[in-house]
Design an enzyme around this catalytic site. Structure first.
Site, PDB file in Angstrom:
ATOM      1  N   GLN A 101       1.121  -1.187   0.038  1.00  0.00           N
ATOM      2  CA  GLN A 101      -0.085   0.033   0.025  1.00  0.00           C
ATOM      3  C   GLN A 101       0.885   1.374   0.156  1.00  0.00           C
ATOM      4  O   GLN A 101       1.684   1.464   0.798  1.00  0.00           O
ATOM      5  CB  GLN A 101      -0.917   0.111   1.280  1.00  0.00           C
ATOM      6  CG  GLN A 101      -1.976   1.059   1.059  1.00  0.00           C
ATOM      7  CD  GLN A 101      -2.768   1.197   2.400  1.00  0.00           C
ATOM      8  OE1 GLN A 101      -2.084   1.594   3.401  1.00  0.00           O
ATOM      9  NE2 GLN A 101      -3.942   1.247   2.342  1.00  0.00           N
ATOM     10  N   TYR A 182      -5.939  10.613   4.823  1.00  0.00           N
ATOM     11  CA  TYR A 182      -4.537  10.783   4.200  1.00  0.00           C
ATOM     12  C   TYR A 182      -4.572  11.928   3.062  1.00  0.00           C
ATOM     13  O   TYR A 182      -5.594  12.235   2.677  1.00  0.00           O
ATOM     14  CB  TYR A 182      -3.735   9.603   4.263  1.00  0.00           C
ATOM     15  CG  TYR A 182      -3.660   8.998   5.415  1.00  0.00           C
ATOM     16  CD1 TYR A 182      -3.190   9.486   6.838  1.00  0.00           C
ATOM     17  CD2 TYR A 182      -4.110   7.574   5.602  1.00  0.00           C
ATOM     18  CE1 TYR A 182      -3.216   8.880   7.862  1.00  0.00           C
ATOM     19  CE2 TYR A 182      -4.301   6.833   6.943  1.00  0.00           C
ATOM     20  CZ  TYR A 182      -3.647   7.484   7.937  1.00  0.00           C
ATOM     21  OH  TYR A 182      -3.597   6.841   9.169  1.00  0.00           O
ATOM     22  N   ARG A 229      -7.867   2.236  -2.582  1.00  0.00           N
ATOM     23  CA  ARG A 229      -8.702   2.161  -1.545  1.00  0.00           C
ATOM     24  C   ARG A 229      -9.327   3.738  -1.233  1.00  0.00           C
ATOM     25  O   ARG A 229      -8.549   4.756  -1.288  1.00  0.00           O
ATOM     26  CB  ARG A 229      -8.001   1.865  -0.299  1.00  0.00           C
ATOM     27  CG  ARG A 229      -8.920   1.870   0.835  1.00  0.00           C
ATOM     28  CD  ARG A 229      -8.104   1.549   2.244  1.00  0.00           C
ATOM     29  NE  ARG A 229      -8.576   0.506   2.845  1.00  0.00           N
ATOM     30  CZ  ARG A 229      -8.337   0.089   4.491  1.00  0.00           C
ATOM     31  NH1 ARG A 229      -7.426   1.010   4.950  1.00  0.00           N
ATOM     32  NH2 ARG A 229      -8.846  -0.892   4.816  1.00  0.00           N
ATOM     33  N   GLY A 315      -8.930  -7.367   9.134  1.00  0.00           N
ATOM     34  CA  GLY A 315      -8.199  -6.508  10.244  1.00  0.00           C
ATOM     35  C   GLY A 315      -7.711  -7.348  11.300  1.00  0.00           C
ATOM     36  O   GLY A 315      -6.890  -8.224  11.313  1.00  0.00           O
ATOM     37  N   ARG A 316      -8.391  -6.921  12.283  1.00  0.00           N
ATOM     38  CA  ARG A 316      -8.297  -7.425  13.745  1.00  0.00           C
ATOM     39  C   ARG A 316      -8.006  -9.184  13.750  1.00  0.00           C
ATOM     40  O   ARG A 316      -7.154  -9.834  14.507  1.00  0.00           O
ATOM     41  CB  ARG A 316      -9.046  -6.864  14.770  1.00  0.00           C
ATOM     42  CG  ARG A 316     -10.308  -7.418  14.846  1.00  0.00           C
ATOM     43  CD  ARG A 316     -11.337  -6.504  15.653  1.00  0.00           C
ATOM     44  NE  ARG A 316     -12.405  -7.288  16.096  1.00  0.00           N
ATOM     45  CZ  ARG A 316     -13.449  -7.332  15.115  1.00  0.00           C
ATOM     46  NH1 ARG A 316     -13.625  -6.259  14.154  1.00  0.00           N
ATOM     47  NH2 ARG A 316     -14.823  -7.564  15.402  1.00  0.00           N
TER      48      ARG A 316
END
Length: 359
Positions: A101, A182, A229, A315-316
């Site tokens: 990424q 971002y 993304r 993810g987690r």
């Protein structure tokens, strides 16, 4: 086992053949070295999770200006390219595919966290007013410096160079990070982008920078090696993209333009506007990845079953379970995430979560 049979169907993603519909979501872990090379345990970490098939790395900055957090990796120097090669090898040796990424944080930074200690850059000189963790503790993100039009073109070149660097490091592709507060997301957001040139104002102008980055990366490494993304209406980093109709107008235009490039996937970090998600799904010609905060185990396949997604990044669940694919397939119990070890540190909470064979 996780109920949906769709989750276990193979899938062709551009050049890649995937055995199922799971993937590793990108997650910052803040364990890189001071020079931006991946940390000594990064190859183990990603290699352990290669059974997820599509492994999307933590964000890697395309330049010194792109760094926001302590100990995040870069992908723009020869040393960083060399440092990513063992990571790519570990993922490939264990049967997975690696996408790095590309993440430029823009105003979500602090000079104490960057190699050059300079003021952050952004579409406009507006602070995110966020707390940023630094070596001396939390500090407010300072007001950034507005990028000139010429500097915007330089940043596009940085993304192009970073994409080429990722392929040189052995990655199978890159994901452009245009989400989560971002730099690219900042250009899309009217409360962070007050420009009056061709990169600000209208829906089309605010999308221009993202589209130009996307075109440059696709030209450099091929659209079939490129994903992107987005996170419509996500308020991270102090962003406010306006009311529902404003968000829909922005992202329907953006995704419509990006769809013509032939990218291998669109990765949506989804906040809950399913009407927008459906329209993006209908517009996008290739794979759609959807991740949501707070999904429970039995909800992982819901977007695939509903026809809203092709792949479900984890993810987690993947962070705490190196063999999460096997656990989900067999119905085995899942390890819980230790919140204290998510960012920074060594192997604890990184490569030491037990697999089923070790439990």
């Amino acid at each position: 086992m996780t109920s949906s049979s769709a989750l276990w169907q193979p899938f062709t993603l551009g050049r890649l053949q995937l055995a199922h519909r799971l993937a590793l979501a990108p997650m910052t872990r803040s364990r890189a070295n001071a020079d931006g090379t991946p940390g000594e345990h990064a190859a183990d970490y990603y290699g352990q999770r290669a059974s997820l098939g599509l492994v999307i790395t933590e964000g890697a900055q395309p330049s010194e200006d792109g760094q926001g957090y302590l100990n995040t990796p870069g992908i723009y120097t020869a040393e960083q390219i060399a440092g990513w090669k063992p990571v790519a090898d570990a993922v490939h040796d264990n049967g997975g595919h690696l996408f790095i990424q590309l993440m430029h944080v823009g105003r979500m930074s602090h000079p104490d966290n960057t190699p050059h200690h300079r003021q952050p850059v952004a579409p406009s000189a507006i602070s995110a007013e966020q707390d940023m963790f630094t070596a001396t503790g939390p500090q407010k993100t300072p007001a950034p410096r507005e990028l000139s039009t010429a500097e915007i073109h330089d940043v596009i070149g940085e993304f192009r160079h970073a994409a080429a660097s990722a392929i040189a490091a052995g990655a199978d592709g890159v994901e452009i990070h245009a989400a989560n507060g971002y730099l690219l997301h900042q250009f899309l957001s009217p409360n962070a982008n007050k420009r009056t040139d061709e990169y600000g104002g209208s829906v089309q102008n605010r999308a221009r920078f993202v589209i130009e980055v996307a075109k440059a990366v696709a030209q450099e490494i091929g659209a079939d090696r490129t994903g992107i993304r987005i996170s419509p209406a996500f308020p991270l980093g102090g962003l406010d993209e306006g009311d529902t109709e404003s968000v829909r107008a922005q992202y329907r235009y953006l995704v419509g333009e990006l769809a013509e490039l032939g990218f291998v996937y669109l990765h949506v970090h989804h906040l809950g506007d399913d009407e927008l998600l459906r329209s993006l799904r209908d517009t996008w010609p290739t794979a759609v990845l959807v991740v949501r905060y707070g999904r429970e185990r039995e909800q992982i396949a819901a977007d695939i079953d509903a026809g809203l997604a092709d792949i479900a990044p984890l993810g987690r669940f993947a962070l705490a379970n190196p063999d999460v694919v096997e656990r989900l397939r067999t119905g085995a119990a899942l390890n819980e995430v230790d919140p204290a070890t998510i960012f920074g540190g060594g192997t604890a909470g990184y490569t030491d979560y037990p697999a089923l064979t070790e439990a």
